[in-house]
Scaffold this motif. Sequence first.
Motif, PDB file in Angstrom:
ATOM      1  N   SER A 131       7.852  79.508   6.523  1.00  0.00           N
ATOM      2  CA  SER A 131       8.585  78.307   6.087  1.00  0.00           C
ATOM      3  C   SER A 131       8.215  77.140   6.994  1.00  0.00           C
ATOM      4  O   SER A 131       8.901  76.861   7.984  1.00  0.00           O
ATOM      5  CB  SER A 131      10.090  78.575   6.137  1.00  0.00           C
ATOM      6  N   PRO A 132       7.118  76.460   6.705  1.00  0.00           N
ATOM      7  CA  PRO A 132       6.628  75.413   7.608  1.00  0.00           C
ATOM      8  C   PRO A 132       7.579  74.225   7.687  1.00  0.00           C
ATOM      9  O   PRO A 132       8.143  73.808   6.665  1.00  0.00           O
ATOM     10  CB  PRO A 132       5.297  75.000   6.977  1.00  0.00           C
ATOM     11  N   PRO A 133       7.785  73.668   8.887  1.00  0.00           N
ATOM     12  CA  PRO A 133       8.646  72.488   9.016  1.00  0.00           C
ATOM     13  C   PRO A 133       7.955  71.241   8.452  1.00  0.00           C
ATOM     14  O   PRO A 133       6.723  71.195   8.351  1.00  0.00           O
ATOM     15  CB  PRO A 133       8.832  72.365  10.526  1.00  0.00           C
ATOM     16  N   ASP A 134       8.760  70.238   8.094  1.00  0.00           N
ATOM     17  CA  ASP A 134       8.187  68.974   7.618  1.00  0.00           C
ATOM     18  C   ASP A 134       7.346  68.311   8.711  1.00  0.00           C
ATOM     19  O   ASP A 134       6.284  67.750   8.448  1.00  0.00           O
ATOM     20  CB  ASP A 134       9.315  68.013   7.204  1.00  0.00           C
ATOM     21  N   LEU A 135       7.870  68.355   9.943  1.00  0.00           N
ATOM     22  CA  LEU A 135       7.205  67.714  11.079  1.00  0.00           C
ATOM     23  C   LEU A 135       6.856  68.788  12.110  1.00  0.00           C
ATOM     24  O   LEU A 135       7.732  69.524  12.568  1.00  0.00           O
ATOM     25  CB  LEU A 135       8.134  66.674  11.708  1.00  0.00           C
ATOM     26  N   LEU A 136       5.578  68.898  12.449  1.00  0.00           N
ATOM     27  CA  LEU A 136       5.136  69.855  13.457  1.00  0.00           C
ATOM     28  C   LEU A 136       4.654  69.088  14.686  1.00  0.00           C
ATOM     29  O   LEU A 136       3.781  68.213  14.586  1.00  0.00           O
ATOM     30  CB  LEU A 136       3.996  70.720  12.920  1.00  0.00           C
ATOM     31  N   ILE A 137       5.218  69.427  15.833  1.00  0.00           N
ATOM     32  CA  ILE A 137       4.804  68.832  17.103  1.00  0.00           C
ATOM     33  C   ILE A 137       3.895  69.838  17.800  1.00  0.00           C
ATOM     34  O   ILE A 137       4.267  71.004  17.973  1.00  0.00           O
ATOM     35  CB  ILE A 137       6.029  68.513  17.981  1.00  0.00           C
ATOM     36  N   THR A 138       2.718  69.402  18.215  1.00  0.00           N
ATOM     37  CA  THR A 138       1.748  70.352  18.763  1.00  0.00           C
ATOM     38  C   THR A 138       0.799  69.668  19.737  1.00  0.00           C
ATOM     39  O   THR A 138       0.910  68.464  19.992  1.00  0.00           O
ATOM     40  CB  THR A 138       0.974  71.033  17.612  1.00  0.00           C
ATOM     41  N   THR A 139      -0.130  70.450  20.302  1.00  0.00           N
ATOM     42  CA  THR A 139      -1.151  69.930  21.217  1.00  0.00           C
ATOM     43  C   THR A 139      -2.504  69.959  20.514  1.00  0.00           C
ATOM     44  O   THR A 139      -2.659  70.639  19.483  1.00  0.00           O
ATOM     45  CB  THR A 139      -1.239  70.811  22.480  1.00  0.00           C
ATOM     46  N   PRO A 140      -3.505  69.258  21.028  1.00  0.00           N
ATOM     47  CA  PRO A 140      -4.829  69.289  20.389  1.00  0.00           C
ATOM     48  C   PRO A 140      -5.379  70.705  20.257  1.00  0.00           C
ATOM     49  O   PRO A 140      -6.005  71.042  19.247  1.00  0.00           O
ATOM     50  CB  PRO A 140      -5.696  68.445  21.331  1.00  0.00           C
ATOM     51  N   GLU A 141      -5.151  71.547  21.276  1.00  0.00           N
ATOM     52  CA  GLU A 141      -5.704  72.905  21.249  1.00  0.00           C
ATOM     53  C   GLU A 141      -5.030  73.764  20.180  1.00  0.00           C
ATOM     54  O   GLU A 141      -5.703  74.519  19.459  1.00  0.00           O
ATOM     55  CB  GLU A 141      -5.525  73.553  22.628  1.00  0.00           C
ATOM     56  N   THR A 142      -3.708  73.641  20.046  1.00  0.00           N
ATOM     57  CA  THR A 142      -3.001  74.458  19.059  1.00  0.00           C
ATOM     58  C   THR A 142      -3.326  73.984  17.645  1.00  0.00           C
ATOM     59  O   THR A 142      -3.343  74.788  16.705  1.00  0.00           O
ATOM     60  CB  THR A 142      -1.489  74.426  19.327  1.00  0.00           C
ATOM     61  N   LEU A 143      -3.617  72.719  17.480  1.00  0.00           N
ATOM     62  CA  LEU A 143      -4.077  72.225  16.172  1.00  0.00           C
ATOM     63  C   LEU A 143      -5.356  72.959  15.769  1.00  0.00           C
ATOM     64  O   LEU A 143      -5.534  73.326  14.598  1.00  0.00           O
ATOM     65  CB  LEU A 143      -4.321  70.714  16.237  1.00  0.00           C
ATOM     66  N   GLN A 144      -6.246  73.194  16.734  1.00  0.00           N
ATOM     67  CA  GLN A 144      -7.473  73.949  16.442  1.00  0.00           C
ATOM     68  C   GLN A 144      -7.133  75.338  15.893  1.00  0.00           C
ATOM     69  O   GLN A 144      -7.783  75.835  14.966  1.00  0.00           O
ATOM     70  CB  GLN A 144      -8.301  74.117  17.730  1.00  0.00           C
ATOM     71  N   ALA A 145      -6.114  75.966  16.483  1.00  0.00           N
ATOM     72  CA  ALA A 145      -5.770  77.336  16.095  1.00  0.00           C
ATOM     73  C   ALA A 145      -5.221  77.411  14.674  1.00  0.00           C
ATOM     74  O   ALA A 145      -5.315  78.460  14.027  1.00  0.00           O
ATOM     75  CB  ALA A 145      -4.754  77.909  17.083  1.00  0.00           C
ATOM     76  N   LEU A 146      -4.632  76.323  14.180  1.00  0.00           N
ATOM     77  CA  LEU A 146      -4.043  76.345  12.836  1.00  0.00           C
ATOM     78  C   LEU A 146      -5.091  76.630  11.763  1.00  0.00           C
ATOM     79  O   LEU A 146      -4.779  77.199  10.719  1.00  0.00           O
ATOM     80  CB  LEU A 146      -3.347  75.012  12.533  1.00  0.00           C
ATOM     81  N   PHE A 147      -6.346  76.234  12.009  1.00  0.00           N
ATOM     82  CA  PHE A 147      -7.400  76.436  11.005  1.00  0.00           C
ATOM     83  C   PHE A 147      -7.825  77.906  10.909  1.00  0.00           C
ATOM     84  O   PHE A 147      -8.516  78.288   9.974  1.00  0.00           O
ATOM     85  CB  PHE A 147      -8.632  75.587  11.346  1.00  0.00           C
ATOM     86  N   MET A 148      -7.442  78.732  11.893  1.00  0.00           N
ATOM     87  CA  MET A 148      -7.910  80.112  11.941  1.00  0.00           C
ATOM     88  C   MET A 148      -7.017  81.069  11.151  1.00  0.00           C
ATOM     89  O   MET A 148      -7.415  82.191  10.863  1.00  0.00           O
ATOM     90  CB  MET A 148      -8.011  80.582  13.404  1.00  0.00           C
ATOM     91  N   GLY A 149      -5.795  80.641  10.836  1.00  0.00           N
ATOM     92  CA  GLY A 149      -4.877  81.502  10.084  1.00  0.00           C
ATOM     93  C   GLY A 149      -4.896  81.142   8.611  1.00  0.00           C
ATOM     94  O   GLY A 149      -4.731  79.971   8.253  1.00  0.00           O
TER      95      GLY A 149
END
Length: 909
Positions: A131-149
């Motif tokens: 259940s993804p939130p409307d607003l996601l707060i993250t770091t540049p590195e974790t943004l990279q990880a989102l593409f892997m799932g």
Amino acid sequence: MEPISEPRRLSDRRTAIDLLEPEVREVVRKRGFASLSDAQEQAIPLLLENRNLVLIAPTGTGKTESAMLPVFSRLLATPGQGFKAIYVTPLRSLNRDILARMEWWCAELGLSVGVRHGDTPQNERRRQALSPPDLLITTPETLQALFMGSRLKKHLANVRFVIIDEVHELAGSKRGAQLSVALERLAAHAGDFQRIGLSATVGNPDEIGRFLCGARPFSLVEVPVAAHLDISVRFAGEDFSGQTRSVEKCLDRPGSTLVFVNTRVTAELLGHELYARGDVEVHHGSLSKDVRVDAEERFRRGAVRTLISTSSMELGIDIGHIEHVLQFGSPREVSRLVQRVGRAGHQLDTISRGVVLATGFDDLLESMVITRRAQANECENVLPPMNAADVMANQVAAIAVEYGEIEISRIQALIERSGCFSDSEGLLEKVSAQMAEHRLIRRDGSRIIRTGRARRYLTENLSMIHDERKVEVFDIVSRRTVGTLDESFVIGWVHTGAVFITKGQLWRVLDMEGGRISVEPATKARGEIPSWEGEQIPVPFAVADEVGRLRRTREFSGYAAGERSLRYAERFIGRMDAGRFPVPSDRLITLENTAEGVVANVCGGHKANEALARALSILLSARFGTTVGIEVGAYRILFRLPAGVRALEVQESLSGLDPAHIEGVLKLALKRTALFKWKLVQVAKKFGAIDADADYERISIHRLIDLFDGTVIAEEAYRELFSDYMDVREAAEILAAVQDGRVGIAVGVMSPLGSEGLSSSRDTIAPLTVDQAVIGTLMRRLEKEEVILFCMHCRKWKSRTVVERVPDRPVCPVCNARLIAAVKPWDEPMIAAAKKQKKTEEERAAEVRMLRSANIVLSSGKKAVIALAGRGVGPEVASRILATLSEGEAFYREILKAERNYVRTHRYW
């Protein structure tokens, strides 16, 4: 495309709020916003028009709300599932701070918000995937990880807004270059989304816009910082005790104060000196997260009034109201001063007040120049790394993992849309060929196919920040940790017996064990002496050049310094004039002979001087067949030379170096250095050519160079060194000015300005190096050592005390005997053994050892207790020390000699 740059100001200050959705307007009123700031008035209408925007404004002008109020307004009308807005911050601590603020707004508006970074618990990650939130707060590195799932990747399709906080902090680094490609990868899933960059003041805002948006149009809102700043410069004194008193005077005024220092060592030393006040805490990156958060909370609550911090507090972490900002020592850069002083006030339309406490002549002039430039809005440019080959390799591997297989032409098109790779023709071919060689990808004609290694590589290389261990440096004389060295320096230079310089002092390595280096102060050394100033902030060429002009013109009017500070500056230059020493400036380089070699006074800034120093050192080394050591600061270079090579020889090399050849000379100079080896290893790891956990310390530099010579890996290592560590262009300009006569050269003896050494470019606290100071440190330490006295006659009396409290002739108060053993606290179990009637063989040996201790105390009194307090000094060694009949300093030298021997040999016992 050129940016659209039209500052918008609405005649009715309520109109910007009126443009928001009614629900948002209501929550704004509930939050207590009486009015909007200039930044908010200008940004909100543009963002509601769906413009890409770079907002440049001082700290405390409401940048976050400038971006988020219109985003909230539009999120309410954005249907669908998945992440709709992504807020990227450079630090996890900012994640924490932003989350606390966003949770309030989102709860009021019925929106969902989540945070994701390396420490996010697995159950929270699973919840976000389902259940993804409307607003996601993250770091540049974790943004990279989102593409892997696979599931997370689907949630990216609905992203409509990306906000990059502190974009200036990212734009100048490889982290930023990686992020710029990630934004294009995100656009491949979501289509074009609105890009919003929030930045502190920079000298080149258009460049930041291109970094964020690539070739897309963007708007620019820039709120000048100068109107919000009130900065003064004061001379704090040349010695640390006087400087500490100056800090205390500033802390005596009412209100909270944030004290910025340039290094962690200074933060700790200043904190130690001020700790007795009871209202001071220290905050820096080496402290644990819990300690930092606790310090922030206590400052926010008012439990402490003063926080001493390094750059860890520069960014916008909310720690409540700050009345004053104190900068201890020159901040080195204009943008750094602006960012730090901007923390004061931290309310809309508030003037930020700050004081710079200068700690020497160079420091004073530099602080005056930086303050003038800050008040004139003349911040440094932030230069994004262009065509960084290891970033491209990292992202090619990421894209291959994301898609399985993909056309090279598609990768090229995607990467070239990024502002950091818009002109990278031919680079992808070289990078992908190198990656295929290391089985990071497989090439099949015009396609790139992922390999089994690629995903494992990505988990180890999500970040472009190079992993580098800190190695503790422990002084055996003071029994204190005196600092840390980066692993790169240790690998390249440090071995048992080596002498190196850190914090202005020579240290000799006695032992390397268990991740710690044991050292002693060194007073003499021969040959090349490496220097380590790990936290040094480089002074830009423009600042150093203006300092040179100020030295030459002596026109101090227009600079924000008090009368006492100006008197000190005039008095210092007066000493130069009285001795008829030429004053080095923007138009004069002076070369001064010293016992160690030659000091070249060059107002070039750190990076230009680094390039000059390395180029000249290889020329001098080749010409005279000798090793040349260098130390580099913003205003001078120290060449450590043999006795036969002096200023005239340096002048000949300086005058004869062709500006066009400096890059080629530097490549030769760097090729066999520890610095190049380390950079080569870092880049090779990002190419997957060396595993992240490989024992590269055992790889010889010659083998590394032979392996990668002429490859894109070596090219990138040189590119990074020439952009991040030295300024070849400005160094070449200095050489050209020497050759056409715009800059003169004067040769002479050591002047007061030259003898300032390199201290102005280093931490302001340089320990004394003279032998008496070493002995003094040892004496003070031994006086405070804990000792247990035990009567070996009656075996009933025991006393735990410190050496300084031991009487000259210790006597047992129970039986009046003088057979008193002195035992170290960790040897206390020996006392219990001595009291036993029946003893094991080991316990009998302990008893004999204690009797020896008691006998030497009986014959030599307190002097024996002092000797026995030394580390590794037992009764036998203490007897040898006392047998020398040494007195005063000579006695303590014998103890020091014994401690050194213990450090060197104890591992073999």
